[in-house]
Design a protein around this motif. Structure first.
Motif, PDB file in Angstrom:
ATOM      1  N   VAL A 184     -19.150  69.519  32.190  1.00  0.00           N
ATOM      2  CA  VAL A 184     -18.473  69.765  33.464  1.00  0.00           C
ATOM      3  C   VAL A 184     -17.708  71.082  33.351  1.00  0.00           C
ATOM      4  CG1 VAL A 184     -18.288  67.355  34.134  1.00  0.00           C
ATOM      5  CG2 VAL A 184     -16.526  68.356  32.703  1.00  0.00           C
ATOM      6  N   PRO A 185     -17.547  71.824  34.441  1.00  0.00           N
ATOM      7  CA  PRO A 185     -16.830  73.102  34.383  1.00  0.00           C
ATOM      8  C   PRO A 185     -15.385  72.909  33.930  1.00  0.00           C
ATOM      9  CG  PRO A 185     -18.049  72.879  36.450  1.00  0.00           C
ATOM     10  CD  PRO A 185     -18.086  71.543  35.780  1.00  0.00           C
ATOM     11  N   PRO A 186     -14.938  73.648  32.911  1.00  0.00           N
ATOM     12  CA  PRO A 186     -13.564  73.486  32.399  1.00  0.00           C
ATOM     13  C   PRO A 186     -12.498  73.727  33.459  1.00  0.00           C
ATOM     14  CG  PRO A 186     -14.890  74.755  30.856  1.00  0.00           C
ATOM     15  CD  PRO A 186     -15.716  74.595  32.095  1.00  0.00           C
ATOM     16  N   PHE A 187     -12.725  74.695  34.359  1.00  0.00           N
ATOM     17  CA  PHE A 187     -11.708  74.974  35.379  1.00  0.00           C
ATOM     18  C   PHE A 187     -11.549  73.782  36.313  1.00  0.00           C
ATOM     19  CE2 PHE A 187     -10.142  76.446  39.439  1.00  0.00           C
ATOM     20  CZ  PHE A 187      -9.099  77.294  39.084  1.00  0.00           C
ATOM     21  N   VAL A 188     -12.665  73.199  36.720  1.00  0.00           N
ATOM     22  CA  VAL A 188     -12.614  72.040  37.623  1.00  0.00           C
ATOM     23  C   VAL A 188     -11.902  70.872  36.937  1.00  0.00           C
ATOM     24  CG1 VAL A 188     -14.001  70.343  38.869  1.00  0.00           C
ATOM     25  CG2 VAL A 188     -14.697  72.747  38.854  1.00  0.00           C
ATOM     26  N   VAL A 189     -12.246  70.649  35.669  1.00  0.00           N
ATOM     27  CA  VAL A 189     -11.600  69.575  34.912  1.00  0.00           C
ATOM     28  C   VAL A 189     -10.099  69.827  34.804  1.00  0.00           C
ATOM     29  CG1 VAL A 189     -11.381  68.542  32.621  1.00  0.00           C
ATOM     30  CG2 VAL A 189     -13.627  68.930  33.596  1.00  0.00           C
ATOM     31  N   GLY A 190      -9.746  71.071  34.495  1.00  0.00           N
ATOM     32  CA  GLY A 190      -8.333  71.402  34.348  1.00  0.00           C
ATOM     33  C   GLY A 190      -7.555  71.214  35.638  1.00  0.00           C
ATOM     34  N   ALA A 191      -8.105  71.727  36.744  1.00  0.00           N
ATOM     35  CA  ALA A 191      -7.422  71.613  38.029  1.00  0.00           C
ATOM     36  C   ALA A 191      -7.276  70.149  38.444  1.00  0.00           C
ATOM     37  CB  ALA A 191      -8.179  72.393  39.098  1.00  0.00           C
ATOM     38  N   LEU A 192      -8.327  69.357  38.197  1.00  0.00           N
ATOM     39  CA  LEU A 192      -8.283  67.946  38.601  1.00  0.00           C
ATOM     40  C   LEU A 192      -7.355  67.137  37.708  1.00  0.00           C
ATOM     41  CD1 LEU A 192      -9.369  65.800  40.503  1.00  0.00           C
ATOM     42  CD2 LEU A 192     -11.293  65.458  38.957  1.00  0.00           C
ATOM     43  N   ALA A 193      -7.474  67.318  36.387  1.00  0.00           N
ATOM     44  CA  ALA A 193      -6.654  66.532  35.461  1.00  0.00           C
ATOM     45  C   ALA A 193      -5.171  66.867  35.611  1.00  0.00           C
ATOM     46  CB  ALA A 193      -7.115  66.782  34.022  1.00  0.00           C
ATOM     47  N   ILE A 194      -4.837  68.148  35.584  1.00  0.00           N
ATOM     48  CA  ILE A 194      -3.438  68.540  35.740  1.00  0.00           C
ATOM     49  C   ILE A 194      -2.951  68.221  37.150  1.00  0.00           C
ATOM     50  CG2 ILE A 194      -1.809  70.473  35.673  1.00  0.00           C
ATOM     51  CD1 ILE A 194      -3.554  71.751  33.565  1.00  0.00           C
ATOM     52  N   GLY A 195      -3.858  68.348  38.138  1.00  0.00           N
ATOM     53  CA  GLY A 195      -3.488  68.020  39.513  1.00  0.00           C
ATOM     54  C   GLY A 195      -3.121  66.556  39.676  1.00  0.00           C
ATOM     55  N   LEU A 196      -3.875  65.662  39.044  1.00  0.00           N
ATOM     56  CA  LEU A 196      -3.566  64.233  39.144  1.00  0.00           C
ATOM     57  C   LEU A 196      -2.252  63.906  38.429  1.00  0.00           C
ATOM     58  CD1 LEU A 196      -7.131  62.742  38.626  1.00  0.00           C
ATOM     59  CD2 LEU A 196      -5.779  62.690  40.718  1.00  0.00           C
ATOM     60  N   ILE A 197      -2.021  64.579  37.305  1.00  0.00           N
ATOM     61  CA  ILE A 197      -0.734  64.395  36.614  1.00  0.00           C
ATOM     62  C   ILE A 197       0.404  64.917  37.499  1.00  0.00           C
ATOM     63  CG2 ILE A 197       0.637  65.083  34.619  1.00  0.00           C
ATOM     64  CD1 ILE A 197      -2.102  65.378  33.115  1.00  0.00           C
ATOM     65  N   SER A 198       0.194  66.109  38.048  1.00  0.00           N
ATOM     66  CA  SER A 198       1.178  66.698  38.953  1.00  0.00           C
ATOM     67  C   SER A 198       1.421  65.799  40.154  1.00  0.00           C
ATOM     68  CB  SER A 198       0.697  68.080  39.403  1.00  0.00           C
ATOM     69  OG  SER A 198       1.474  68.575  40.465  1.00  0.00           O
ATOM     70  N   GLY A 199       0.352  65.213  40.679  1.00  0.00           N
ATOM     71  CA  GLY A 199       0.467  64.334  41.841  1.00  0.00           C
ATOM     72  C   GLY A 199       1.359  63.141  41.594  1.00  0.00           C
ATOM     73  N   SER A 200       1.371  62.633  40.366  1.00  0.00           N
ATOM     74  CA  SER A 200       2.221  61.469  40.063  1.00  0.00           C
ATOM     75  C   SER A 200       3.700  61.841  40.138  1.00  0.00           C
ATOM     76  CB  SER A 200       1.877  60.920  38.671  1.00  0.00           C
ATOM     77  OG  SER A 200       2.209  61.849  37.659  1.00  0.00           O
ATOM     78  N   TYR A 201       4.024  63.084  39.802  1.00  0.00           N
ATOM     79  CA  TYR A 201       5.412  63.548  39.911  1.00  0.00           C
ATOM     80  C   TYR A 201       5.732  63.984  41.343  1.00  0.00           C
ATOM     81  CZ  TYR A 201       5.573  63.489  34.823  1.00  0.00           C
ATOM     82  OH  TYR A 201       5.549  63.076  33.509  1.00  0.00           O
ATOM     83  N   GLN A 202       4.774  64.642  41.989  1.00  0.00           N
ATOM     84  CA  GLN A 202       5.009  65.064  43.368  1.00  0.00           C
ATOM     85  C   GLN A 202       5.203  63.870  44.290  1.00  0.00           C
ATOM     86  OE1 GLN A 202       2.936  68.467  45.105  1.00  0.00           O
ATOM     87  NE2 GLN A 202       1.851  68.757  43.170  1.00  0.00           N
TER      88      GLN A 202
END
Length: 240
Positions: free
Chosen positions: A100-118
């Motif tokens: 899987v594209p590393p950028f997509v994985v990074g944006a999604l994984a960090i985004g979901l972590i960020s979403g839990s705090y947001q």
């Protein structure tokens, strides 16, 4: 090779490579924050809902993504996603490993972590809005859409902005973990440069300094945004 040549923009210098990596880190963090904003808003709405099922879902989401180590989540998304893609590819007749594209994985994984705090930031911001203002808006017959546009959203932004600034800093630091996927962001590029030149102390210090520059600039941006929103809000109150 001198330090100036090592960090310069010549053929043997790493200056341009580090700047591109810095840009990749910023773009990745912005993408992750945007993904987190979507999931955070949905989860906040779920946690504020009258539905017990939605509240349980919201609590489960925040507990899961705030409780599991960030690096483990990235591993699960990257290697787990690659395994799924490879299995799907084999089903359709493709051979070999499909990553899987590393950028997509990074944006999604960090985004979901960020979403839990947001989600917690947005939930707290909504609860901070005066109940009297909401009741007054409903008493004069204001529709739900107008209530959100003219009363809730401006105040939620005002109350949430400091918390979003903290989440941004958290996501910025978490972006360094994406180095494990091979994406050429700042941490990965610092590692490659250090390994190629054997100047480990130099490049790790430069990488750390660049992260501090990003942090300082980010603090200024959010401080100005908070001040501007505060002035706008006070101006709105004065007009009323």
């Amino acid at each position: 090779m001198s330090l100036v040549q090592l960090l310069g923009f010549g053929e043997q210098g790493w200056g341009s490579t580090l700047l591109l990596a810095l840009l990749m880190t910023v773009v990745l963090t912005i993408a992750a924050l945007a993904v987190g904003a979507v999931f955070g808003a949905l989860v906040a709405a779920a946690k504020l809902s009258r539905s017990r099922t939605l509240r349980i879902f919201g609590d489960a989401y925040t507990t899961l993504f705030r409780g599991i180590p960030e690096l483990l989540i990235i591993y699960l998304f990257y290697f787990g996603g690659s395994s799924v893609m490879t299995a799907v590819g084999r089903f359709f007749g493709a051979d070999g490993f499909i990553g899987v594209p590393p950028f997509v994985v990074g944006a999604l994984a960090i985004g979901l972590i960020s979403g839990s705090y947001q989600a917690e930031v947005y939930r707290s911001a909504v609860l901070a809005v005066s109940r009297g203002e909401i009741e007054a808006a409903r008493a004069i017959g204001m529709s739900t859409a107008t209530l959100w546009r003219r009363v809730l959203i401006p105040q939620v932004i005002r109350f949430a902005l400091p918390g979003i600034g903290n989440v941004w800093q958290l996501s910025l630091k978490d972006s360094a973990l994406i180095a494990v996927t091979g994406l050429a962001e700042l941490m990965r590029t610092s590692q490659v440069a250090a390994g190629s030149t054997h100047q480990y102390f130099t490049f790790y210090m430069v990488g750390g300094a660049l992260y501090l520059v990003l942090t300082s600039l980010s603090n200024r941006v959010f401080d100005r945004a908070e001040a501007r929103v505060g002035r706008s809000f006070r101006g709105t109150l004065a007009r009323h």
